[in-house]
Design a protein around this motif. Sequence first.
Motif, PDB file in Angstrom:
ATOM      1  N   CYS A 386       0.875  -1.175   0.000  1.00 17.04           N
ATOM      2  CA  CYS A 386       0.000   0.000   0.000  1.00 17.04           C
ATOM      3  C   CYS A 386       0.912   1.225   0.000  1.00 17.04           C
ATOM      4  CB  CYS A 386      -0.880   0.030   1.244  1.00 17.04           C
ATOM      5  SG  CYS A 386      -1.993  -1.377   1.365  1.00 17.04           S
ATOM      6  N   GLU A 387       0.658   2.128  -0.938  1.00 14.85           N
ATOM      7  CA  GLU A 387       1.557   3.283  -1.095  1.00 14.85           C
ATOM      8  C   GLU A 387       1.509   4.187   0.136  1.00 14.85           C
ATOM      9  OE1 GLU A 387       1.208   5.164  -4.924  1.00 14.85           O
ATOM     10  OE2 GLU A 387       1.982   7.052  -4.122  1.00 14.85           O
ATOM     11  N   THR A 388       2.694   4.575   0.623  1.00 15.91           N
ATOM     12  CA  THR A 388       2.775   5.523   1.745  1.00 15.91           C
ATOM     13  C   THR A 388       3.730   6.643   1.343  1.00 15.91           C
ATOM     14  OG1 THR A 388       4.745   4.515   2.732  1.00 15.91           O
ATOM     15  CG2 THR A 388       2.623   3.581   3.389  1.00 15.91           C
ATOM     16  N   ALA A 389       3.699   7.732   2.099  1.00 16.05           N
ATOM     17  CA  ALA A 389       4.576   8.859   1.781  1.00 16.05           C
ATOM     18  C   ALA A 389       6.025   8.562   2.145  1.00 16.05           C
ATOM     19  CB  ALA A 389       4.090  10.112   2.514  1.00 16.05           C
ATOM     20  N   VAL A 390       6.230   7.569   3.015  1.00 19.36           N
ATOM     21  CA  VAL A 390       7.604   7.316   3.475  1.00 19.36           C
ATOM     22  C   VAL A 390       8.325   6.254   2.642  1.00 19.36           C
ATOM     23  CG1 VAL A 390       7.182   8.029   5.864  1.00 19.36           C
ATOM     24  CG2 VAL A 390       6.805   5.641   5.224  1.00 19.36           C
ATOM     25  N   THR A 391       7.628   5.708   1.634  1.00 19.72           N
ATOM     26  CA  THR A 391       8.275   4.675   0.804  1.00 19.72           C
ATOM     27  C   THR A 391       8.076   4.979  -0.673  1.00 19.72           C
ATOM     28  OG1 THR A 391       6.268   3.348   1.016  1.00 19.72           O
ATOM     29  CG2 THR A 391       8.109   2.768   2.461  1.00 19.72           C
ATOM     30  N   ASP A 392       8.986   4.456  -1.493  1.00 19.51           N
ATOM     31  CA  ASP A 392       8.908   4.688  -2.937  1.00 19.51           C
ATOM     32  C   ASP A 392       8.423   3.398  -3.613  1.00 19.51           C
ATOM     33  OD1 ASP A 392       9.321   4.924  -5.611  1.00 19.51           O
ATOM     34  OD2 ASP A 392      11.357   5.726  -5.478  1.00 19.51           O
ATOM     35  N   PRO A 393       7.212   3.425  -4.201  1.00 17.44           N
ATOM     36  CA  PRO A 393       6.645   2.204  -4.781  1.00 17.44           C
ATOM     37  C   PRO A 393       7.561   1.540  -5.803  1.00 17.44           C
ATOM     38  CG  PRO A 393       5.037   3.993  -4.846  1.00 17.44           C
ATOM     39  CD  PRO A 393       6.310   4.585  -4.322  1.00 17.44           C
ATOM     40  N   GLU A 394       8.249   2.348  -6.614  1.00 18.79           N
ATOM     41  CA  GLU A 394       9.091   1.729  -7.643  1.00 18.79           C
ATOM     42  C   GLU A 394      10.305   1.018  -7.034  1.00 18.79           C
ATOM     43  OE1 GLU A 394       9.076   3.733 -11.745  1.00 18.79           O
ATOM     44  OE2 GLU A 394       8.480   5.316 -10.349  1.00 18.79           O
ATOM     45  N   GLU A 395      10.803   1.588  -5.924  1.00 13.51           N
ATOM     46  CA  GLU A 395      11.915   0.902  -5.236  1.00 13.51           C
ATOM     47  C   GLU A 395      11.441  -0.421  -4.642  1.00 13.51           C
ATOM     48  OE1 GLU A 395      13.923   3.075  -2.177  1.00 13.51           O
ATOM     49  OE2 GLU A 395      14.537   4.639  -3.599  1.00 13.51           O
TER      50      GLU A 395
END
Length: 463
Positions: A386-395
């Motif tokens: 689940c996308e969060t502001a503290v993580t990069d989905p592509e990474e």
Amino acid sequence: MDETSRRGDLDALFRPRSIAVIGASSNPGKIGHEILRNIIEYGYGGEIYPVNPKHDSVLGLKCYPTVLDVPGDVDMGVVAIPAAYVPQVVDQLGAKGAKVAVVISSGFSEVGEVELEERLLRAAGKWGMRVLGPNIFGVAYTPGRLNATFGPRDVLPGSIAFITQSGALGIALMGWTITEGIGLSALVSVGNKSDVDDDDLLGWLSRDPETRVILIYMEGVKEGREFLEAASAASREKPIVVIKAGRSERGVKAASSHTGSLAGSDRVYDAVFRQSGVLRAYSVEQAFDWAMAFASGRVPRGDRTVIVTNGGGAGVLATDAAEMCGLRLIDPPPDLAAEFRRYMPPFGSAKNPVDLTGQASAREFEGAVAAALSHDSVDNVLVLYCETAVTDPEEIAAAVARAAGESDKPVAAMMMGGERSVRAMRLLRSRGVPAYPTPERTAESLCALVRYRELRDRGSAGV
Ligand code: COA
């Protein structure tokens, strides 16, 4: 004609050595122009011969008045001229030695012109030539850099073969696969199925090493028994996913006026699909979801599954979907649970679903997924992000793809969120990991793999 030579002739449909486009128009926007342009620009490597008595050249290629004037051999003829003139042109193609005519033109049995379609078939039959169509948008085969359609040009290479009885739906889906990042090996519009039909195509594509899964949109089959035999044989080789339209009473009527198909009783089709080991999907979305999972080429050893997530809610939804469709969520044995704990904060959970928590980094996802994949108690891994502001989905996606790449067990991933997650999903797909935007679609796609495996083991696929 015996079966082997009939099948052999389809080589010219997918890997023609030369192509004549009859009705190659110099007017952009006309079908005969767009097909020729797609053939050229998609990078077809054989000889291309435009045929049209009105022009000396079209799109920079020398144009011939009739196919009989073409100097070299013609393997495939793509015909895009008004229906009334098609039988004569098909006869010329046969005389020229072509092995297959791809007849784009409409105006045959689908509008009651049965006699005209019979004339077309007689003209082809005289020369032992196969006919795809009429009433189609063409054929594409990405390993041969062939795009002889008037659909979008840049079909993504992949291992899903898509056979469609509906033209407009097929063209629309062709564009959709490009934006979704879904790769195709072949795309075949079958239209009226006057000669080449699902059975022939299943025969060829099930032996095609570039194709891992065959997806068919159908409104009906002409010969139920032949389809059963062809599908049974093909499903032994690779999974076949079918979307059969015309399930409701009104749907049956709509199918019959669309392609003149005998849509028949849905229960009969259901039984045929079951007997032949075909997986029936109930929506276009579901069919492509499953096909994408099969395209990864990974065969589950069993149903023992672990969910790795950074979101509790997504984990619960995936758990429900997984249990309901027949995946077995295991309790991680102590050594595996200890491994999982290395990749989560103290407030995470090493039970299944394994909750790495909302702050989970790419390194933690990679470590947990790799641990699950390398453990003997696990057959499949479902990854939920689940996308969060503290993580990069592509990474995260790249990390999941790396972990998946180290194993041959099935992995299905969810990337849920905004634009960045959509990009992450495409990245995973481009690296051969099926990826979806919701927990349910992810779980159900993994289920399709397990179901096919079980069908094959029980001998239901292909019996
Ligand atoms: N040999 C070679 N060229 C011929 C020819 C022949 N015997 N007869 C006609 N042509 C040329 C024409 O001169 C024209 O070229 P130009 O545009 O340079 O003048 C070209 O072929 C097309 O003929 P035209 O009469 O202009 O027809 P069209 O382009 O309007 O329509 C079809 C042709 C095939 C597209 C149309 O009849 C048709 O069937 N459309 C429906 C296709 C479809 O929807 N298929 C199913 C999709 S799912």
